[in-house]
Design a protein around this motif. Structure first.
Motif, PDB file in Angstrom:
ATOM      1  N   ASP A 197      -0.892  10.601  -1.181  1.00  0.00           N
ATOM      2  CA  ASP A 197      -0.334  11.875  -0.718  1.00  0.00           C
ATOM      3  C   ASP A 197       0.339  11.628   0.622  1.00  0.00           C
ATOM      4  O   ASP A 197      -0.325  11.624   1.665  1.00  0.00           O
ATOM      5  CB  ASP A 197      -1.437  12.934  -0.584  1.00  0.00           C
ATOM      6  CG  ASP A 197      -0.883  14.296  -0.160  1.00  0.00           C
ATOM      7  OD1 ASP A 197       0.335  14.394   0.101  1.00  0.00           O
ATOM      8  OD2 ASP A 197      -1.672  15.260  -0.083  1.00  0.00           O
ATOM      9  N   PRO A 198       1.655  11.412   0.641  1.00  0.00           N
ATOM     10  CA  PRO A 198       2.331  11.048   1.893  1.00  0.00           C
ATOM     11  C   PRO A 198       2.417  12.181   2.905  1.00  0.00           C
ATOM     12  O   PRO A 198       2.896  11.969   4.012  1.00  0.00           O
ATOM     13  CB  PRO A 198       3.736  10.639   1.413  1.00  0.00           C
ATOM     14  CG  PRO A 198       3.929  11.339   0.120  1.00  0.00           C
ATOM     15  CD  PRO A 198       2.583  11.418  -0.512  1.00  0.00           C
ATOM     16  N   GLN A 199       1.952  13.387   2.533  1.00  0.00           N
ATOM     17  CA  GLN A 199       1.975  14.494   3.483  1.00  0.00           C
ATOM     18  C   GLN A 199       0.601  14.844   4.039  1.00  0.00           C
ATOM     19  O   GLN A 199       0.480  15.741   4.859  1.00  0.00           O
ATOM     20  CB  GLN A 199       2.581  15.732   2.816  1.00  0.00           C
ATOM     21  CG  GLN A 199       4.059  15.563   2.492  1.00  0.00           C
ATOM     22  CD  GLN A 199       4.768  16.878   2.312  1.00  0.00           C
ATOM     23  OE1 GLN A 199       4.145  17.891   2.020  1.00  0.00           O
ATOM     24  NE2 GLN A 199       6.069  16.891   2.494  1.00  0.00           N
ATOM     25  N   ALA A 200      -0.431  14.141   3.597  1.00  0.00           N
ATOM     26  CA  ALA A 200      -1.788  14.434   4.052  1.00  0.00           C
ATOM     27  C   ALA A 200      -2.055  13.787   5.408  1.00  0.00           C
ATOM     28  O   ALA A 200      -1.338  12.888   5.845  1.00  0.00           O
ATOM     29  CB  ALA A 200      -2.801  13.930   3.021  1.00  0.00           C
ATOM     30  N   ALA A 201      -3.110  14.249   6.074  1.00  0.00           N
ATOM     31  CA  ALA A 201      -3.529  13.610   7.320  1.00  0.00           C
ATOM     32  C   ALA A 201      -4.240  12.296   7.017  1.00  0.00           C
ATOM     33  O   ALA A 201      -4.047  11.294   7.712  1.00  0.00           O
ATOM     34  CB  ALA A 201      -4.439  14.538   8.107  1.00  0.00           C
ATOM     35  N   THR A 202      -5.080  12.301   5.982  1.00  0.00           N
ATOM     36  CA  THR A 202      -5.765  11.099   5.512  1.00  0.00           C
ATOM     37  C   THR A 202      -5.701  11.082   3.998  1.00  0.00           C
ATOM     38  O   THR A 202      -5.900  12.114   3.350  1.00  0.00           O
ATOM     39  CB  THR A 202      -7.238  11.067   5.965  1.00  0.00           C
ATOM     40  OG1 THR A 202      -7.300  11.173   7.388  1.00  0.00           O
ATOM     41  CG2 THR A 202      -7.908   9.779   5.534  1.00  0.00           C
ATOM     42  N   ALA A 256      -4.754   4.988  -0.692  1.00  0.00           N
ATOM     43  CA  ALA A 256      -3.515   4.219  -0.882  1.00  0.00           C
ATOM     44  C   ALA A 256      -3.664   3.364  -2.128  1.00  0.00           C
ATOM     45  O   ALA A 256      -4.609   2.573  -2.243  1.00  0.00           O
ATOM     46  CB  ALA A 256      -3.231   3.336   0.331  1.00  0.00           C
ATOM     47  N   THR A 257      -2.744   3.509  -3.061  1.00  0.00           N
ATOM     48  CA  THR A 257      -2.730   2.676  -4.258  1.00  0.00           C
ATOM     49  C   THR A 257      -2.141   1.317  -3.911  1.00  0.00           C
ATOM     50  O   THR A 257      -1.179   1.217  -3.151  1.00  0.00           O
ATOM     51  CB  THR A 257      -1.918   3.336  -5.375  1.00  0.00           C
ATOM     52  OG1 THR A 257      -2.552   4.572  -5.734  1.00  0.00           O
ATOM     53  CG2 THR A 257      -1.840   2.454  -6.609  1.00  0.00           C
ATOM     54  N   LEU A 258      -2.727   0.263  -4.488  1.00  0.00           N
ATOM     55  CA  LEU A 258      -2.266  -1.094  -4.229  1.00  0.00           C
ATOM     56  C   LEU A 258      -1.328  -1.562  -5.337  1.00  0.00           C
ATOM     57  O   LEU A 258      -1.624  -1.415  -6.524  1.00  0.00           O
ATOM     58  CB  LEU A 258      -3.454  -2.049  -4.152  1.00  0.00           C
ATOM     59  CG  LEU A 258      -4.369  -1.892  -2.929  1.00  0.00           C
ATOM     60  CD1 LEU A 258      -5.575  -2.795  -3.058  1.00  0.00           C
ATOM     61  CD2 LEU A 258      -3.625  -2.212  -1.660  1.00  0.00           C
ATOM     62  N   PHE A 259      -0.203  -2.127  -4.925  1.00  0.00           N
ATOM     63  CA  PHE A 259       0.760  -2.736  -5.846  1.00  0.00           C
ATOM     64  C   PHE A 259       0.923  -4.198  -5.434  1.00  0.00           C
ATOM     65  O   PHE A 259       0.928  -4.515  -4.237  1.00  0.00           O
ATOM     66  CB  PHE A 259       2.106  -2.012  -5.790  1.00  0.00           C
ATOM     67  CG  PHE A 259       2.042  -0.587  -6.275  1.00  0.00           C
ATOM     68  CD1 PHE A 259       2.423  -0.270  -7.566  1.00  0.00           C
ATOM     69  CD2 PHE A 259       1.605   0.431  -5.436  1.00  0.00           C
ATOM     70  CE1 PHE A 259       2.370   1.042  -8.024  1.00  0.00           C
ATOM     71  CE2 PHE A 259       1.547   1.748  -5.877  1.00  0.00           C
ATOM     72  CZ  PHE A 259       1.928   2.050  -7.183  1.00  0.00           C
ATOM     73  N   THR A 260       1.075  -5.072  -6.403  1.00  0.00           N
ATOM     74  CA  THR A 260       1.165  -6.496  -6.092  1.00  0.00           C
ATOM     75  C   THR A 260       2.493  -7.072  -6.557  1.00  0.00           C
ATOM     76  O   THR A 260       3.090  -6.603  -7.535  1.00  0.00           O
ATOM     77  CB  THR A 260       0.018  -7.275  -6.755  1.00  0.00           C
ATOM     78  OG1 THR A 260       0.074  -7.089  -8.179  1.00  0.00           O
ATOM     79  CG2 THR A 260      -1.327  -6.811  -6.235  1.00  0.00           C
ATOM     80  N   LEU A 317       0.855  -1.179   0.000  1.00  0.00           N
ATOM     81  CA  LEU A 317       0.000   0.000   0.000  1.00  0.00           C
ATOM     82  C   LEU A 317       0.895   1.234   0.000  1.00  0.00           C
ATOM     83  O   LEU A 317       1.780   1.373   0.853  1.00  0.00           O
ATOM     84  CB  LEU A 317      -0.894   0.040   1.247  1.00  0.00           C
ATOM     85  CG  LEU A 317      -2.095  -0.900   1.335  1.00  0.00           C
ATOM     86  CD1 LEU A 317      -1.662  -2.355   1.433  1.00  0.00           C
ATOM     87  CD2 LEU A 317      -2.955  -0.534   2.537  1.00  0.00           C
ATOM     88  N   VAL A 318       0.679   2.133  -0.952  1.00  0.00           N
ATOM     89  CA  VAL A 318       1.478   3.349  -1.061  1.00  0.00           C
ATOM     90  C   VAL A 318       0.548   4.547  -0.969  1.00  0.00           C
ATOM     91  O   VAL A 318      -0.408   4.668  -1.750  1.00  0.00           O
ATOM     92  CB  VAL A 318       2.264   3.391  -2.383  1.00  0.00           C
ATOM     93  CG1 VAL A 318       3.088   4.678  -2.479  1.00  0.00           C
ATOM     94  CG2 VAL A 318       3.183   2.183  -2.498  1.00  0.00           C
ATOM     95  N   ALA A 319       0.820   5.441  -0.032  1.00  0.00           N
ATOM     96  CA  ALA A 319      -0.011   6.631   0.146  1.00  0.00           C
ATOM     97  C   ALA A 319       0.018   7.485  -1.111  1.00  0.00           C
ATOM     98  O   ALA A 319       1.082   7.772  -1.654  1.00  0.00           O
ATOM     99  CB  ALA A 319       0.480   7.436   1.342  1.00  0.00           C
TER     100      ALA A 319
END
Length: 537
Positions: free
Chosen positions: A201-206, A209-213, A197-199
């Motif tokens: 927006d890694p700077q947001a509060a919420t 998350a994009t899923l990579f397999t 799971l990759v955020a």
């Protein structure tokens, strides 16, 4: 009488006897199943089989050979047309997955097999058995050895193992939800064994998350809403089979018997494009980190993220990587390091071995960081390889640092020393700054510093003279570099130890000292003079 006359007589006799010379018709083959019962419901009573069954068959042909077999299966109350659904095979056995209607828990399935002879004739009365089957729920588990740390950055990976006693072909998918199952699950392919799971927006509060397999980091084309940054999160997983049955929903972190989480999944928010890594796992890390923080502040790098790798102890007898690192370097650590474009890595051990040392593990997957324009300052004393790493083999950190080779001691040399007052001499201007490092000198006897050799693409910044063993007159004639930077300013190395207990080992010979030297090296790597720029992925 000759042979020709005998043939003529036999022919005449045959004619006289009224024999008919027409060829007889081909006769169809016969088929048998290894399961002798035509309806196992009568034999099993209330018992039922799992939906994956092993079936064998055989055929005979009275006037030829059996060349192949036709096999089909269908629900007992929904027979197909006589020639529909057959699959031809040369095999005489197979493991068959008998389909159960979606949503049903059991079914009665007919398996039919008919022989095909070498003339193409088929058995008009196929062998037949009715199998009463039940659907078994699939299972799913997380592989504990690759679970994420309790506190992680917004790149989170899980290793998954799903199974189905009815056969892996009966799995329909792996489903995942984040923090809230009422909004529904996202389905992934049934063969997925690793998910990241990759955020967004890694700077947001919420954020979503994009899923990579997979370990190849393939974008699954789906995302999960509601990833909370700087907060605890919960991931839910389950397996689904072709009949629509699901496994027990797995919660991570799991709950104990009192309903309390047995761990945490705290996902940190990225706040800067600069990362300070505390990899000092012996002695007083606060002293060394204090110097690093002052060096960052000297030219205005006030905002940065800090990653503490110091809490996992390290020893030669039991080397191990920090528990704060992702357990999987690729893709998890590779993608995590690419969240920043400037890294200041402070450590006590890098070059002595790759076993258990954190930077060699990170350096092996730092290509994405560098490809994005990343630059790194490593502050660590150089130490010689030991154990399985004699010669420095398999240490990826050495490949990214501005050094060509570590020194080797000639026979009879056990250590290098430098007395108090020994000069640490600036060797060249720091690329990109037009300034040289300030002169330093040893404040006391130096026993924990080693020089190294640089390559043609490395710029030496500090040199220092040493003597061999404990004999000041026995001058070391080898390499003298103790700080350097790559000409392309991708990485820099400051290899002077700073403290022995509470006492500083080096001091400036003028107004400037170690902090100013480190700050100028950071400036040469274009560390920002403010915290306005955002992290990138």
């Amino acid at each position: 009488m000759g042979p020709l006359a005998l043939v003529a007589l036999l022919t005449l006799a045959a004619c006289d006897a009224g024999f008919d010379g027409a060829t007889s018709d081909n006769r169809a083959p016969e088929t048998e199943l290894s399961v002798r019962s035509s309806d196992l419901r009568e034999d099993l009573g209330a018992r039922r089989l799992i939906s994956t069954v092993e079936v064998a068959w055989s055929g005979t042909d009275p006037d030829g050979v059996v060349a192949a077999y036709d096999v089909r299966s269908f629900q007992v109350d929904a027979p197909p047309a006589p020639e529909a659904g057959w699959a031809r095979t040369a095999r005489r056995d197979s493991t068959l997955r008998l389909e159960i209607p979606l949503g049903a828990s059991e079914a009665d399935v007919v398996v039919e097999v008919r022989s095909v002879d070498d003339a193409g004739a088929v058995d008009p009365s196929p062998a037949r058995t009715v199998f009463p089957i039940r659907n078994s729920n699939p299972t799913v588990r997380l592989v504990a050895a690759e679970a994420p740390p309790d506190s992680t950055w917004p790149v989170v990976s899980f290793s998954i193992s799903a199974a189905d006693v009815d056969g892996d072909a009966n799995l329909a998918g792996i489903e995942i939800a984040l923090n809230d199952t009422t909004a529904g699950f996202v389905r992934l392919d049934p063969d997925v064994t690793f998910v990241t799971l990759v955020a967004d927006d890694p700077q947001a509060a919420t954020t979503s998350a994009t899923l990579f397999t997979g370990r190849g980091f393939r974008n699954a084309g789906v995302s999960l809403p509601g990833l909370r940054l700087n907060a605890d999160n919960v991931v839910y997983l389950r397996a689904v089979d072709q009949a629509g049955a699901t496994s027990r929903t797995l919660r991570y972190p799991a709950l104990d018997v009192d309903g309390q989480p047995v761990g945490t999944l705290f996902v940190r928010r990225v706040t800067s494009n600069v990362l300070l890594v505390n990899d000092v796992r012996v002695g007083d890390d606060a002293q060394v980190l204090g110097v690093a923080r002052q060096a960052l502040a000297t030219y205005g790098t006030a905002g940065y993220d800090t990653w503490d790798l110091s809490e996992t102890p390290q020893s030669a007898a039991s080397p191990r990587f920090s528990a704060a690192l992702p357990s999987t370097p690729d893709p998890t650590l590779r993608q995590t390091l690419a969240l920043w474009d400037r890294i200041y890595w402070v450590s006590n051990a890098v070059t002595n071995t790759s076993v258990g040392n954190n930077l060699p593990r990170a350096a092996s997957v730092m290509d994405l960081f560098f490809d994005g324009g990343g630059r790194i300052l490593v502050q660590v004393p150089v130490t010689l390889p030991q154990g399985a790493d004699v010669g420095g083999t398999a240490n990826a950190a050495i490949d990214i640092l501005p050094l060509s080779t570590l020194i080797t001691f000639p026979e009879g040399v056990r250590a290098l020393r430098a007395n108090a007052g020994t000069a640490v001499r600036p060797a060249a201007d720091v690329p990109g700054t037009g300034r040289g490092l300030p002169p330093l000198q040893a404040a006391r006897l130096i026993t924990s510093a080693l020089p190294y050799a640089v390559g043609p693409d490395d710029v030496p910044l500090y040199r220092m003279s040493f003597y061999q063993n404990n004999v000041p007159s026995d001058t070391w004639e080898g390499a003298e570099v103790v700080a350097s930077i790559r000409a392309d300013r991708r990485s820099a190395l400051f290899a002077l130890p700073l403290f022995a207990g509470p006492s500083p080992l080096f001091e400036g010979t003028g107004a400037e000292g170690v902090i100013d030297a480190l700050a100028l090296m950071l400036d040469g790597l274009d560390f920002p003079t403010g915290s306005g720029r955002l992290a990138h992925r």
